[in-house]
Write an enzyme that holds these catalytic residues in place. Sequence first.
Site, PDB file in Angstrom:
ATOM      1  N   GLU A  52       0.995  -1.238   0.037  1.00 27.71           N
ATOM      2  CA  GLU A  52       0.190  -0.170   0.066  1.00 27.71           C
ATOM      3  C   GLU A  52       0.872   1.175   0.045  1.00 27.71           C
ATOM      4  OE1 GLU A  52      -0.136  -2.833   2.144  1.00 27.71           O
ATOM      5  OE2 GLU A  52      -2.033  -2.834   3.172  1.00 27.71           O
ATOM      6  N   SER A 299       6.985 -40.700   5.676  1.00 28.00           N
ATOM      7  CA  SER A 299       6.909 -40.361   7.066  1.00 28.00           C
ATOM      8  C   SER A 299       5.537 -38.907   7.000  1.00 28.00           C
ATOM      9  CB  SER A 299       8.245 -39.925   7.620  1.00 28.00           C
ATOM     10  OG  SER A 299       8.556 -38.842   6.874  1.00 28.00           O
TER      11      SER A 299
HETATM   12 ZN   LIG Z   1       0.936  -2.658   5.868  1.00 28.48          ZN
END
Ligand SMILES: [Zn+2]
Length: 362
Positions: A52, A299
């Site tokens: 952002e 496994s």
């Molecule tokens: Zn952030």
Amino acid sequence: MTDEEYMQLALNLASATKGQTSPNPVVGAIVVKNGKVIGMGAHLKRGEAHAEVIALQMAGNEAENADVYVTLEPCSHYGKTPPCAELLIEKRVKRVVIATEDPNEQVSGQGIEKLKQAGIQVETGILQEKAEWLNRHFFHYIRTGQPYVTLKTAASLDGKTATRTGESKWITGEAARLAGHDLRHTHDAILVGVDTVMADDPSLTVRRPNGGIHPIRVIVDRHLRTPLSSKMIQDKEAPVWILCTKEADEEKKRQLENRGVQVFSFPSINIDVRDVLTFLGKKEITSLYVEGGATVHASFVENHLFQEIVCFIAPKIIGGRDAPSVIGGEGIASMEEITSLDIVSLDRVGEDIQIVAIPKKK
Ligand SMILES: [Zn+2]
Ligand SMILES: Nc1c(/N=C/[C@@H](O)[C@H](O)[C@H](O)COP(=O)(O)O)[nH]c(=O)[nH]c1=O
């Protein structure tokens, strides 16, 4: 473009950075105003700017009253960078569209709450399934503290991984093997058993035309049989961690450590897969790529400790009762114990087939 199309653009940005942001998630963000993309960004590396922040920096003052599409709920805590939720509020964006909430119970929903309290319109769940699949390693690690385990197998049509004499180069073709290298790049660590080291002397590095990030190479080797002459010990291309038991020979341990190998002694006689996953989780390994061999794969299967299996199948027949198959170990006695899977994708890769499957939810 629709909300979904802009979110897909953000997801494309995020998926391009898979393998380089660990132990952080991959995140993409797009800023849109009056139908124009004015900012875009992806989180590139832990400790660096969040998606952002990059997208809003690109948008500059235009960000005011814009729509922001982000693939993961904006953070609301002070980590290595200030919280994105506060930055979105400061930039006075109009609307934030989010694909999926933060998986961390402690912070889930807090970023969204902060945005709403500041009068910003918030929508969630756009392309949520795609966003969760893209960050499945991170989500699993945050929820369990253990690495997301991907088993990788490569076999002939009749399920063999080598001839009865141990030859296996190559069963699958170039394209499938390249896909295998992509998978190494997107996982923090790769694990093999010492039998595979003895049989194949593998490098387990990422060899792609455009490069990549080598995973940490983990060898399960109870008695430190790994030869000092192995490629992995000699090549210094990526870290090598060897897991052994407390009975392992001290002298061999010293010789390996002198060559830069990290040797970790486990207290038990046998190295339990659960202990390996707890240990790797504590070392911030968020995703583990298990290349084999058959005993190691068994496994993880027997203990139901894998989240995904990627099977490469070549249209070739090897045959032979003594030729090794994909999953070794004891195997199940009755069909009730069978491990059932859901196929996520089935693709042709060169001349081969790639099946991605996940264990059916109980
Ligand atoms: Zn952030
Ligand atoms: N035999 C095959 C594979 N074999 C997989 C492992 O057994 C090998 O040891 C490992 O890939 C070698 O790693 P490297 O040295 O880094 O190349 N894997 C495949 O996809 N196709 C095969 O036909």
